[in-house]
Design a protein around this motif. Sequence first.
Motif, short mmCIF file in Angstrom:
data_model
loop_
_atom_site.label_atom_id
_atom_site.label_comp_id
_atom_site.label_asym_id
_atom_site.label_seq_id
_atom_site.Cartn_x
_atom_site.Cartn_y
_atom_site.Cartn_z
N ALA A 52 22.06 -12.67 63.35
CA ALA A 52 23.38 -12.19 62.96
C ALA A 52 24.46 -13.07 63.56
N SER A 53 24.27 -13.43 64.83
CA SER A 53 25.25 -14.26 65.51
C SER A 53 25.34 -15.63 64.86
N SER A 54 24.17 -16.18 64.45
CA SER A 54 24.13 -17.49 63.81
C SER A 54 24.82 -17.46 62.44
N LYS A 55 24.56 -16.41 61.68
CA LYS A 55 25.17 -16.30 60.35
C LYS A 55 26.66 -16.02 60.45
N ALA A 56 27.03 -15.22 61.46
CA ALA A 56 28.45 -14.93 61.66
C ALA A 56 29.20 -16.22 61.98
N ALA A 57 28.58 -17.07 62.79
CA ALA A 57 29.20 -18.35 63.14
C ALA A 57 29.36 -19.22 61.90
N ALA A 58 28.36 -19.19 61.01
CA ALA A 58 28.44 -19.97 59.78
C ALA A 58 29.56 -19.44 58.87
N VAL A 59 29.72 -18.10 58.83
CA VAL A 59 30.78 -17.48 58.04
C VAL A 59 32.14 -17.93 58.56
N VAL A 60 32.30 -17.89 59.88
CA VAL A 60 33.58 -18.29 60.48
C VAL A 60 33.88 -19.76 60.18
N ALA A 61 32.86 -20.59 60.31
CA ALA A 61 33.04 -22.03 60.09
C ALA A 61 33.46 -22.32 58.65
N LEU A 62 32.79 -21.69 57.69
CA LEU A 62 33.12 -21.94 56.30
C LEU A 62 34.49 -21.35 55.94
N ALA A 63 34.81 -20.20 56.53
CA ALA A 63 36.11 -19.58 56.27
C ALA A 63 37.23 -20.52 56.72
N LYS A 64 37.07 -21.13 57.87
CA LYS A 64 38.10 -22.05 58.37
C LYS A 64 38.20 -23.29 57.48
N GLN A 65 37.05 -23.71 56.91
CA GLN A 65 37.08 -24.87 56.01
C GLN A 65 37.87 -24.59 54.73
N MET A 66 37.97 -23.32 54.38
CA MET A 66 38.68 -22.94 53.15
C MET A 66 40.20 -22.88 53.34
N VAL A 67 40.66 -22.96 54.58
CA VAL A 67 42.10 -22.92 54.85
C VAL A 67 42.78 -24.08 54.13
N GLY A 68 43.87 -23.77 53.44
CA GLY A 68 44.59 -24.77 52.67
C GLY A 68 44.34 -24.68 51.18
N LYS A 69 43.28 -23.92 50.80
CA LYS A 69 43.02 -23.73 49.37
C LYS A 69 44.12 -22.86 48.76
N GLY A 70 44.32 -22.97 47.47
CA GLY A 70 45.36 -22.21 46.79
C GLY A 70 44.97 -20.76 46.53
N TYR A 71 45.98 -19.96 46.18
CA TYR A 71 45.75 -18.55 45.86
C TYR A 71 46.03 -18.34 44.36
N VAL A 72 45.04 -17.75 43.69
CA VAL A 72 45.20 -17.31 42.29
C VAL A 72 44.51 -15.97 42.16
N TRP A 73 45.24 -15.00 41.65
CA TRP A 73 44.65 -13.66 41.53
C TRP A 73 43.45 -13.70 40.59
N GLY A 74 42.31 -13.16 41.06
CA GLY A 74 41.08 -13.14 40.27
C GLY A 74 40.19 -14.34 40.47
N ALA A 75 40.64 -15.34 41.25
CA ALA A 75 39.85 -16.56 41.43
C ALA A 75 38.80 -16.38 42.51
N THR A 76 37.65 -17.06 42.32
CA THR A 76 36.55 -16.94 43.29
C THR A 76 36.10 -18.31 43.80
N GLY A 77 36.93 -19.33 43.73
CA GLY A 77 36.60 -20.64 44.29
C GLY A 77 36.35 -21.67 43.20
N LEU A 78 36.16 -22.86 43.47
CA LEU A 78 36.12 -23.41 44.82
C LEU A 78 37.49 -23.90 45.29
N ASP A 79 38.41 -24.15 44.40
CA ASP A 79 39.72 -24.67 44.78
C ASP A 79 40.76 -23.59 44.97
#
Length: 292
Positions: free
Chosen positions: A172-199
């Motif tokens: 759990a700790s390993s996966k949580a760390a991976a979640v945090v890391a990927l979440a931080k990588q997404m910082v700077g992406k745009g916001y569009v209502w209903g969008a699910t990635g990647l940009d």
Amino acid sequence: MNIKNNFVKVAAAATLTLTSVAAVNTVKPDLTNAAVQAATTRVKINYVPGYGVNIWTNYNHGHFTGQRVQHGTTWNVLDRKTDKKGYIWYKIGTHKWIKANYTVSVDKNIPMQTKITRKKKTLIALSTTAKKRKAKAKKSKVAKIRKAKQIVNATRKKTTTAAPKKLTSTQASSKAAAVVALAKQMVGKGYVWGATGLDTFDCSGLVQYVYQHAAGTNLPRTTYDQVKVGQEVPMDQVQAGDLLFWGSATTPYHVGIYVGNNQYVNAATPEQGTIIQTMTSYYYPTIAKRIL
């Protein structure tokens, strides 16, 4: 001798009179090329030998023309109609109609259909109605089956996401760390209502994307469903990787991923996009959920 001669004269005169009447009332078939070409069927009069069938001016409320067609004669049928009582009539000439029940087919030498009965009409109508009802019932059944399958699939999906496989604390700790890391990588992406990635993302789309790609966990699409997953934890015990929800505890309007140090990553607004923010008393989460 005179009496005998007188009797013979009277008999002869009577015979001539009857012959004359028969000639006036009996009509012979029209065998011209035009009549034959216009005909659709050929029929033979099937009545009583020595007698004829009345000819009428019309098949509905017609008048007797004073003419008859003789038994055994063959006629070209120029048209066919059904009267108000259901009887079938044949047109054999201009303003000349006869009933079909006094005829047989020349080709097959069998009686022609003479009347469409009410019972047959009713059966035809009932058959048509039954077919329509059967088709409608089949369509409804297919729709119900499709709906049932959708419900089953949705239930299975919810069951799968609502009860994720229990992990060890290290996993759990390993996966949580991976979640945090990927979440931080997404910082700077745009916001569009209903969008699910990647940009571009909306808030729940970001959470769904990060958990799926970092931890291999499939979460529901909306905040309303995501809040139903995992275990609720007190706000003073949140850990990196937990989900933070704002609004109602059952129908939240916003979600973010806690990354530690009192901070969270979220797809905030169209103006801000995906950013890291700090929790404040002014904008404080309502509930926290631990997925891993």
